[in-house]
Design a protein around this motif. Sequence first.
Motif, PDB file in Angstrom:
ATOM      1  N   GLN A   1       0.820  -1.200   0.000  1.00  0.00           N
ATOM      2  CA  GLN A   1       0.000   0.000   0.000  1.00  0.00           C
ATOM      3  C   GLN A   1       0.859   1.257   0.000  1.00  0.00           C
ATOM      4  OE1 GLN A   1      -3.635   0.258   2.173  1.00  0.00           O
ATOM      5  NE2 GLN A   1      -3.466  -1.836   2.924  1.00  0.00           N
ATOM      6  N   VAL A   2       0.369   2.258  -0.667  1.00  0.00           N
ATOM      7  CA  VAL A   2       1.041   3.553  -0.687  1.00  0.00           C
ATOM      8  C   VAL A   2       0.012   4.576  -0.241  1.00  0.00           C
ATOM      9  CG1 VAL A   2       2.153   5.282  -2.117  1.00  0.00           C
ATOM     10  CG2 VAL A   2       2.547   2.863  -2.581  1.00  0.00           C
ATOM     11  N   LEU A   3       0.271   5.200   0.898  1.00  0.00           N
ATOM     12  CA  LEU A   3      -0.756   6.055   1.477  1.00  0.00           C
ATOM     13  C   LEU A   3      -0.525   7.527   1.150  1.00  0.00           C
ATOM     14  CD1 LEU A   3      -1.049   4.442   5.028  1.00  0.00           C
ATOM     15  CD2 LEU A   3      -2.195   3.797   2.920  1.00  0.00           C
ATOM     16  N   ILE A   4      -1.440   8.095   0.406  1.00  0.00           N
ATOM     17  CA  ILE A   4      -1.399   9.545   0.160  1.00  0.00           C
ATOM     18  C   ILE A   4      -2.682  10.161   0.715  1.00  0.00           C
ATOM     19  CG2 ILE A   4      -1.292  11.381  -1.554  1.00  0.00           C
ATOM     20  CD1 ILE A   4       0.358   9.489  -3.301  1.00  0.00           C
ATOM     21  N   ALA A   5      -3.817   9.747   0.179  1.00  0.00           N
ATOM     22  CA  ALA A   5      -5.087  10.257   0.717  1.00  0.00           C
ATOM     23  C   ALA A   5      -5.247   9.808   2.176  1.00  0.00           C
ATOM     24  CB  ALA A   5      -6.257   9.766  -0.127  1.00  0.00           C
ATOM     25  N   MET A   6      -4.805   8.588   2.456  1.00  0.00           N
ATOM     26  CA  MET A   6      -4.967   8.049   3.820  1.00  0.00           C
ATOM     27  C   MET A   6      -3.668   8.177   4.612  1.00  0.00           C
ATOM     28  SD  MET A   6      -7.504   4.795   3.610  1.00  0.00           S
ATOM     29  CE  MET A   6      -6.403   3.617   2.828  1.00  0.00           C
TER      30      MET A   6
ATOM     31  N   GLY B   1     -10.795  12.800 -11.004  1.00  0.00           N
ATOM     32  CA  GLY B   1     -11.879  12.712 -10.024  1.00  0.00           C
ATOM     33  C   GLY B   1     -12.009  11.331  -9.413  1.00  0.00           C
ATOM     34  N   ARG B   2     -11.880  11.278  -8.093  1.00  0.00           N
ATOM     35  CA  ARG B   2     -11.894   9.985  -7.406  1.00  0.00           C
ATOM     36  C   ARG B   2     -13.303   9.509  -7.062  1.00  0.00           C
ATOM     37  NH1 ARG B   2      -7.457   9.582  -9.303  1.00  0.00           N
ATOM     38  NH2 ARG B   2      -5.515   9.461  -8.142  1.00  0.00           N
ATOM     39  N   GLY B   3     -14.300  10.312  -7.411  1.00  0.00           N
ATOM     40  CA  GLY B   3     -15.663   9.869  -7.143  1.00  0.00           C
ATOM     41  C   GLY B   3     -16.121   8.851  -8.175  1.00  0.00           C
ATOM     42  N   GLY B   4     -15.350   8.715  -9.238  1.00  0.00           N
ATOM     43  CA  GLY B   4     -15.699   7.706 -10.232  1.00  0.00           C
ATOM     44  C   GLY B   4     -15.630   8.210 -11.651  1.00  0.00           C
ATOM     45  N   GLY B   5     -15.935   9.488 -11.842  1.00  0.00           N
ATOM     46  CA  GLY B   5     -15.968  10.029 -13.190  1.00  0.00           C
ATOM     47  C   GLY B   5     -14.601  10.050 -13.843  1.00  0.00           C
ATOM     48  N   GLY B   6     -13.582  10.345 -13.028  1.00  0.00           N
ATOM     49  CA  GLY B   6     -12.230  10.346 -13.555  1.00  0.00           C
ATOM     50  C   GLY B   6     -11.895  11.547 -14.405  1.00  0.00           C
TER      51      GLY B   6
ATOM     52  N   ALA C   1     -19.185   0.303   0.071  1.00  0.00           N
ATOM     53  CA  ALA C   1     -18.110   1.287  -0.073  1.00  0.00           C
ATOM     54  C   ALA C   1     -18.067   2.198   1.147  1.00  0.00           C
ATOM     55  CB  ALA C   1     -18.315   2.110  -1.334  1.00  0.00           C
ATOM     56  N   PHE C   2     -16.873   2.423   1.680  1.00  0.00           N
ATOM     57  CA  PHE C   2     -16.777   3.281   2.863  1.00  0.00           C
ATOM     58  C   PHE C   2     -15.480   4.086   2.884  1.00  0.00           C
ATOM     59  CE2 PHE C   2     -14.077   0.048   4.843  1.00  0.00           C
ATOM     60  CZ  PHE C   2     -14.523  -1.106   4.218  1.00  0.00           C
ATOM     61  N   MET C   3     -14.953   4.394   1.687  1.00  0.00           N
ATOM     62  CA  MET C   3     -13.709   5.160   1.608  1.00  0.00           C
ATOM     63  C   MET C   3     -13.899   6.567   2.153  1.00  0.00           C
ATOM     64  SD  MET C   3     -14.261   3.060  -1.121  1.00  0.00           S
ATOM     65  CE  MET C   3     -15.239   4.138  -2.082  1.00  0.00           C
ATOM     66  N   ASP C   4     -14.951   7.242   1.661  1.00  0.00           N
ATOM     67  CA  ASP C   4     -15.157   8.639   2.012  1.00  0.00           C
ATOM     68  C   ASP C   4     -15.511   8.778   3.483  1.00  0.00           C
ATOM     69  OD1 ASP C   4     -14.746   8.984  -0.616  1.00  0.00           O
ATOM     70  OD2 ASP C   4     -16.827   9.401  -1.143  1.00  0.00           O
ATOM     71  N   ARG C   5     -16.330   7.835   3.927  1.00  0.00           N
ATOM     72  CA  ARG C   5     -16.717   7.828   5.330  1.00  0.00           C
ATOM     73  C   ARG C   5     -15.479   7.763   6.206  1.00  0.00           C
ATOM     74  NH1 ARG C   5     -21.043   3.708   7.473  1.00  0.00           N
ATOM     75  NH2 ARG C   5     -21.268   4.531   9.530  1.00  0.00           N
ATOM     76  N   SER C   6     -14.590   6.835   5.897  1.00  0.00           N
ATOM     77  CA  SER C   6     -13.421   6.644   6.731  1.00  0.00           C
ATOM     78  C   SER C   6     -12.481   7.844   6.660  1.00  0.00           C
ATOM     79  CB  SER C   6     -12.692   5.374   6.318  1.00  0.00           C
ATOM     80  OG  SER C   6     -11.555   5.211   7.113  1.00  0.00           O
TER      81      SER C   6
ATOM     82  N   VAL D   1     -14.608  13.421  -1.798  1.00  0.00           N
ATOM     83  CA  VAL D   1     -13.782  13.473  -0.580  1.00  0.00           C
ATOM     84  C   VAL D   1     -12.324  13.084  -0.858  1.00  0.00           C
ATOM     85  CG1 VAL D   1     -13.447  12.439   1.714  1.00  0.00           C
ATOM     86  CG2 VAL D   1     -15.751  12.919   0.899  1.00  0.00           C
ATOM     87  N   GLU D   2     -12.165  11.945  -1.538  1.00  0.00           N
ATOM     88  CA  GLU D   2     -10.799  11.443  -1.753  1.00  0.00           C
ATOM     89  C   GLU D   2      -9.996  12.390  -2.649  1.00  0.00           C
ATOM     90  OE1 GLU D   2     -10.695   7.419  -3.282  1.00  0.00           O
ATOM     91  OE2 GLU D   2      -8.589   7.669  -3.829  1.00  0.00           O
ATOM     92  N   THR D   3     -10.659  12.977  -3.649  1.00  0.00           N
ATOM     93  CA  THR D   3      -9.970  13.933  -4.518  1.00  0.00           C
ATOM     94  C   THR D   3      -9.433  15.082  -3.676  1.00  0.00           C
ATOM     95  OG1 THR D   3     -11.697  13.419  -6.132  1.00  0.00           O
ATOM     96  CG2 THR D   3     -10.191  15.208  -6.684  1.00  0.00           C
ATOM     97  N   TRP D   4     -10.288  15.632  -2.818  1.00  0.00           N
ATOM     98  CA  TRP D   4      -9.863  16.743  -1.966  1.00  0.00           C
ATOM     99  C   TRP D   4      -8.713  16.339  -1.060  1.00  0.00           C
ATOM    100  CZ3 TRP D   4     -11.073  21.106  -3.833  1.00  0.00           C
ATOM    101  CH2 TRP D   4     -12.350  21.397  -4.338  1.00  0.00           C
TER     102      TRP D   4
END
Lengths: 607, 121
Positions: free
Chosen positions: A119-124, A170-175, A207-212, A328-331
Amino acid sequence: MTKKSGRKQMTVSVCYGTCCVLNGAREVKQALEASLGRHRVPGRVKVTGGRCNAYCNLGPVVTVEPGGTVYGKVTAGDVEEIVKKHLVGGKVVKRLTIGEKPGLDSLPSLSDIGFFKDQVLIAMRNRGRIDPDSIDDYIANEGYLALPKALTEMKPEDIIDEVKKAGLRGRGGGGFPTGIKWGICRKSPGPDGKYVICNADEGDPGAFMDRSLLESDPHSVLEGMTIGARAIGADVGYIYVREEYPLALERVTKAIEVAHEYGLLGENILGTGFNFEINVVRGAGAFVCGEETALMASIEGEQGRPRPRPPFPAESGLWGKPTNVNNVETWANVAPIILRGGDWYASLGTEKSKGTKVFSLVGKIKNTGLIEVPMGTTLRQIIYDIGGGVLKDREFKAVQSGGPSGGCIPTSLIDLPVDYEELSKAGSIMGSGGLIVMDEDTCMVDVAHYFVAFLEEESCGKCTPCREGIRRMREILGRIVKGEGRRGDIDLLESLAVTIKEASLCGLGATAPNPVLTTLKYFRDEYEAHIYKKRCPAKVCKALIVYRVVADKCTGCQRCVKACPVGALAGARAQPHNLDQAKCIKCGACYEVCKFDAIAGDAIYVE
Amino acid sequence: MQKLSAEKLQSHYRDLKNRKKSRLVIVHMGTCGIASGSEGVLEAVLSASEELGKSGVTIKTTGCAGLCSREPMMTVELPGAPPVKYCDLDGAKAKQIYAEHVLGGKPVGKFVLGAGAESLH
């Protein structure tokens, strides 16, 4: 030679974290390589630029494995001694070891554990490290250091260029490329102000990426939004979170409050004259509100329904003003990009998909959880190396990516590198990053039925292709799983899919047929078995299976008799048991407890 | 807290970085952790600290540590040593870890997931 090859491979890792490099890790690495060459040990010693070990005040740090010996404050002059004494002679150089590590040598290292290793953590980046309610914890981990850089050293255009250079999408899916999106919104005239929005309406099942991210590190999102607002020229931001994320709501609300107290939000941020407010809006939990125009309607107090684009939000968004919506993840990725530069971020990932992606890895997998990996990591690495493989070591069948808008990717594509393009080629989408692993006991028709039923409920009903089309699809799939499938159903599903995809107003409808199309593409035989043979090969669809006791295998242990919730099983101890088909509800409880496999869950012909 | 300027933020960051390191106990409390019982773990750690001593110990909570299937999780980080992650915890295990590792300095091997830190690439 024999003696040497019998020895365990040793690894020397030089920490290449920023602090260690500043303290001279590069020179140490060069000296190590030279010294290893002189002592002719490169065959069994590797020099790697390891990741930060968090001994920042003791850098440069050199670790020798096995044994886990950690040397601190190593200089190029110490290297010869380490190589001669430890690597050649096998003796630890005590004068350079750091800290007391009682018993630590025998512990497994996190970097050897599959789940963490790749794993490479940037957003997390701060996961498990910082107290989400403590802004000081965030700042101590380089938090809010990108913000002054963006506000004082960079022009808005520079920020946008850096994000473009990073290749962040865009990390929400649209890209959609984030930098380009920001650039359009920046250029769009907004005499009455502009908005930035954080889309935290995470609705995909599993899915719970944004939540976390919001729960663990709310300030990373606030900092990213503030930098984005500065780049775009917005003065107000919204975070749209679903009400069913109480902890995320609580923590992000508190974070906003504290950021105000520190002068990191509000008026005259950090004394630079820049003003920016963030409001939290609670969503009611409608899947369609993750679509940006529906989300904005919901913030405005309207029904959460999408509207046709153009005009795009960048031109006319929330209350008719230019608006930029990111997930969230993009931000959360923005601050590290500004702090470390777009080139650094773009060095990770594939040609068109840069950086990392957070996935929630769930389903029939040993290690469930949140993972962050570089784009281009293969499904095999994700499922086997990180996920530890399929639960109970069953056969891997498919992985569902992108939630209800995504598709099922079969075993044959397990070496697929995961990025926007490759997933799309396979008929699925990146989506927000849900990965649901399915094993041999999963019926793909049932899966398609589940997702389509979900979408039928979540369709807002505004446009006919989505509202009616998805309903018809669900009805057809419902018939098929009940054993009432007809000749021609597959053609009908395919033709409906084309219409729904092309004619729907928003992304919900446009992607809704994906679960059906991908399962039809890769698992057509399962549909055919349901429709023509009235069989469910995975033994899932209740209408198509019958449980029966195999008399010559049954030992009469009565475990199933006790497990049956409706009393369908009966029989004396040590006598073969009987199963009353009229009472059986096909819950499978007997099958689960029968250790002799006497109850055969064989699907049989219904007719 | 006084509102920060850009310069003050930098010096605040440096101050925080140079804080004296204490014995750190982290209970991971994302939704997944809480759902699998991390509140009980936190309670056990807090009561152990009252009972056995808490001088030089900092107890804090964070969000999810990532590996949901092994929650509740806890990390113990002693000055000068890499952090040690524990998994599949309950109150009794947490108390033992507090006594033997946090106060005694010796990790409880059987509950350890792994040692080492994850961090930004």
